[in-house]
Design an enzyme around this catalytic site. Structure first.
Site, short mmCIF file in Angstrom:
data_model
loop_
_atom_site.label_atom_id
_atom_site.label_comp_id
_atom_site.label_asym_id
_atom_site.label_seq_id
_atom_site.Cartn_x
_atom_site.Cartn_y
_atom_site.Cartn_z
CE LYS A 191 -4.41 -1.57 1.91
NZ LYS A 191 -4.23 -2.98 1.65
CD GLU B 131 -4.15 5.91 3.95
OE1 GLU B 131 -5.38 5.70 4.07
OE2 GLU B 131 -3.49 5.60 2.95
NE ARG C 130 -8.37 -9.42 -3.97
CZ ARG C 130 -9.47 -8.85 -3.48
NH1 ARG C 130 -10.60 -8.95 -4.15
NH2 ARG C 130 -9.45 -8.18 -2.35
#
Length: 673
Positions: A116, A200, A292
């Protein structure tokens, strides 16, 4: 063209891939573990090969073994589904080394989005908007907390290698940071073998809107519009819909083009999903990209009329995309509800057991069910507890929502706890009907969702009484031997008394007493239900699982579902739980009560957080159990100390097993005056 496809997965996604492959004339190969020997995906495939023991790391995560099987059976392609090895660059590399087509993106794209923190840097360079946060390599607790303090609380801790809500914790104030970080890292190591964390800024009212993208190896790329996945528990989606309500054409285009920019930045090929946080002011921020197929892909298929698995197989075969962006359009509205084996009223703890009854609504052009289970299957502790996906479509949101409400009332599972009633309450909620949704929806509407509905008693009480009377008649003994004997009757008959029964019932946790009189009129039986100061003249019968009732001239049809405690009525306001209160025979003594420190489910001990004989405070976490990809911390109910742990880290425990011995702190004696 791909001729033989191995599906390196299980459950509903394996079944879903097999169906499309068969329609395309592709032979299919399933793999299975000990727990899945008789599973539906094994029966649907043309071939099935034993993979290994039940734990995923010994079976569905055994990349080398899967490659060996593919070579042995002559499979020229592998579809990884989602989860397990679907975003594993090493596995994609093994496929390439053995000349097996990996039905997924290039290895470089998986690697780019697999972290990430790395993904954030790539998106920043591509000018895709990002949430403010720290994505650096310095990972000491002091650095991470300093960054959190700098951006201000609340913040969100996220595993850099994460997905599906694993390794993620909200932190609302600085004093909670250390415990949250430890828990997030522990879960990240367990799920991904990587404890790198991101910090975050946590948006308090965001929507989770994701864009389905598709790219081919010829340089073409399209977005197949968006899905709103805001309604979540434990950061995992519960119900999804497409298109996102309230999204205008301009914002849809902006988000779609930003998603394609993200895909092109990593030279993407295949199906992918770019997930954004959409704030109340219309600004949106890149969250992550899943390389995916997504669990919720059926809602996109329903509104576009496209089969995304077919697109995957054609792109993997080197073909161009079937349609251009201009040829794609949205038709109608679709919802998907994820049906889990879990107990929503107990923190959504996973449930295991045998599926003793499985009744599903009939599939049609408006209704689809993706599942990997059949009646009689065992739901084990080893895998995700999702049982099925219920998908509905109609020409607009209101009509689709009406179909979903009806379909959920017709979907019944017995033998273990499920979230079916919770889902019904959710889609019946006024706020959801009005599309007033964000990622905090469940927390905001707990009173309605968790069976605290206050039903209209003047309607529900008579219905509950009628169900009990009809069930009583069904259980009446045969009258063949002597149909005139009073001992053969189950009607409340008493000598020199009215045919009246007093029934004590519990409705959503509230006790009620009703009196019921039978009024025989030829071949018709009427009931007079007396509740408080009201009288209701009723007739009733069962039509399958539907109660057909007439109450004071008002005819109603309502679904009735039996459960292990009693039954549930699916009212327009939500699910109403009913059980008859029977006489207490003195059997509920203390010896039958579950200990305070019992395992809430079958699972594995993953952490012991205190030392034996260490003093602990009320609410302090003592031991952590993991099952079905979920952690559950057992906490001290009061101050005291653990005198002994009965299990060590790594040991399996049965649900209900006592985990530890606890000695409460003895209150200090007051000195005599």
């Amino acid at each position: 063209m791909i001729t033989k496809l191995l599906i390196a997965n299980r459950g509903e996604i394996a079944c879903r891939v097999i169906k499309t492959a068969k329609r395309m004339g592709i032979r299919t190969v399933a793999v299975y573990s000990d727990a899945d020997q008789t599973a539906l995906h094994v029966r649907l495939a043309d071939e099935a090969v034993y993979l290994g023991e039940s734990p995923a790391k010994l079976s569905y995560l055994n990349a080398a073994k899967i490659i060996t099987i593919a070579l042995k059976v002559g499979a020229d392609a592998i579809h990884p589904g989602y989860g397990f090895l679907s975003e594993n660059a090493r596995f994609a590399g093994l496929c390439a080394q053995n000349n097996i087509v990996f039905v997924g993106p290039p290895i470089g794209a998986i690697e780019a989005m697999g972290s990430k923190s790395a993904a954030k840097h790539i998106m920043q360079q591509a000018n895709v908007p990002l949430v403010p946060g720290y994505h650096g390599d310095e990972q000491s607790a002091e650095i991470l907390q300093a960054e959190a303090d700098k951006m201000g609380y609340p913040v969100l801790l996220k595993a850099a290698a994460g997905g599906g809500g694993k390794g993620m914790r909200q932190v609302w104030q600085a004093s909670e940071f250390t415990d949250a970080l430890d828990a997030a890292k522990r879960e990240a190591m367990s799920s991904f073998n990587d404890e790198l964390m991101l910090v975050e800024k946590y948006l308090t009212q965001p929507r989770h809107v994701e864009i389905q993208v598709f790219c081919d190896s010829h340089g073409n790329g399209v977005y197949l519009f968006e899905r709103d996945c805001s309604v979540q528990r434990r950061h995992q989606k519960v119900i999804e819909e497409a298109p996102a309500p309230g999204l205008d054409g301009s914002l849809r285009q902006q988000m779609g083009e930003a998603a394609l920019t993200a895909a092109k930045a990593i030279n993407y090929v295949g199906a992918g999903t770019v997930e954004f946080l959409l704030d109340v002011d219309g600004s949106f921020y890149f969250m992550e990209m899943n390389t995916r197929l997504q669990v919720e892909h059926p809602v996109t298929e329903m509104i576009t009329g496209q089969d995304l698995v077919e697109w995957q197989l054609r792109v993997a075969n080197g073909e161009p995309l079937p349609l251009t962006q201009q040829q794609l359009s949205i038709k109608g509205h679709a919802f998907e509800a994820r049906i889990y084996a879990e107990d929503p009223n107990n923190e959504f703890l996973p449930s295991t057991g045998r599926i003793q009854l499985l009744q599903m609504p009939e599939e049609s052009e408006y209704l689809r069910i993706d599942t990997g289970i059949v009646e009689g299957d065992d739901v084990s502790v080893y895998y995700d507890p999702m049982l099925a996906k219920l998908i509905v479509w109609d020409e607009n949101r209101d009509k689709a929502l009406s179909r979903m409400t009806r379909a959920l009332s017709e979907f019944h599972v017995e033998g273990l706890s499920t979230n079916l009633e919770f889902l019904y309450n959710l889609v019946s909620c006024d706020a959801f009907k009005q599309a007033d949704i964000d990622t905090g929806f469940i927390e905001k509407h707990q009173q309605h969702l968790f069976v605290d509905i206050q039903p209209e008693l003047s309607r529900v009480v008579p219905m509950a009484a009628l169900v009990l009377m009809l069930k009583q008649d069904e259980l009446a003994p045969s009258q063949q031997s002597d149909p005139f004997s009073p001992w053969q009757q189950n009607s409340g008959w008493r000598a020199n008394e009215l045919h009246q029964q007093t029934i004590d019932i519990n409705i959503n946790g509230q006790n009620h007493q009703v009196k019921v009189k039978r009024i025989e009129q030829g071949r018709t039986t009427q009931f007079e239900v007396l509740y408080q100061q009201h009288s209701f003249i009723c007739t009733a019968s069962f039509d399958g699982q539907q109660l057909l009732s007439t109450i004071n001239g008002h005819k109603t049809r309502i679904t009735v579902a039996n459960n292990h405690q009693g039954f549930s009525l699916f009212s327009p306001q939500g699910v109403v739980r009913v059980n008859e209160i029977r006489a207490d025979l003195g059997l509920n003594d203390e010896s039958n009560q579950v200990a305070n420190f019992a395992a809430p489910m079958n699972g594995t001990v993953v952490a012991i957080l205190v030392d034996a004989n260490e003093m602990v405070a009320a609410g302090q976490s003592l031991i952590v159990i993991e099952a079905m990809k979920m952690e559950h911390a057992i906490k001290a109910s009061e101050a005291g100390k653990v005198t002994e742990f009965y299990y060590a880290v790594g040991q399996l425990v049965d649900g209900g097993a006592e985990l530890l011995a606890f000695s409460p702190q003895t209150p200090a004696k007051k000195e005599a005056n």
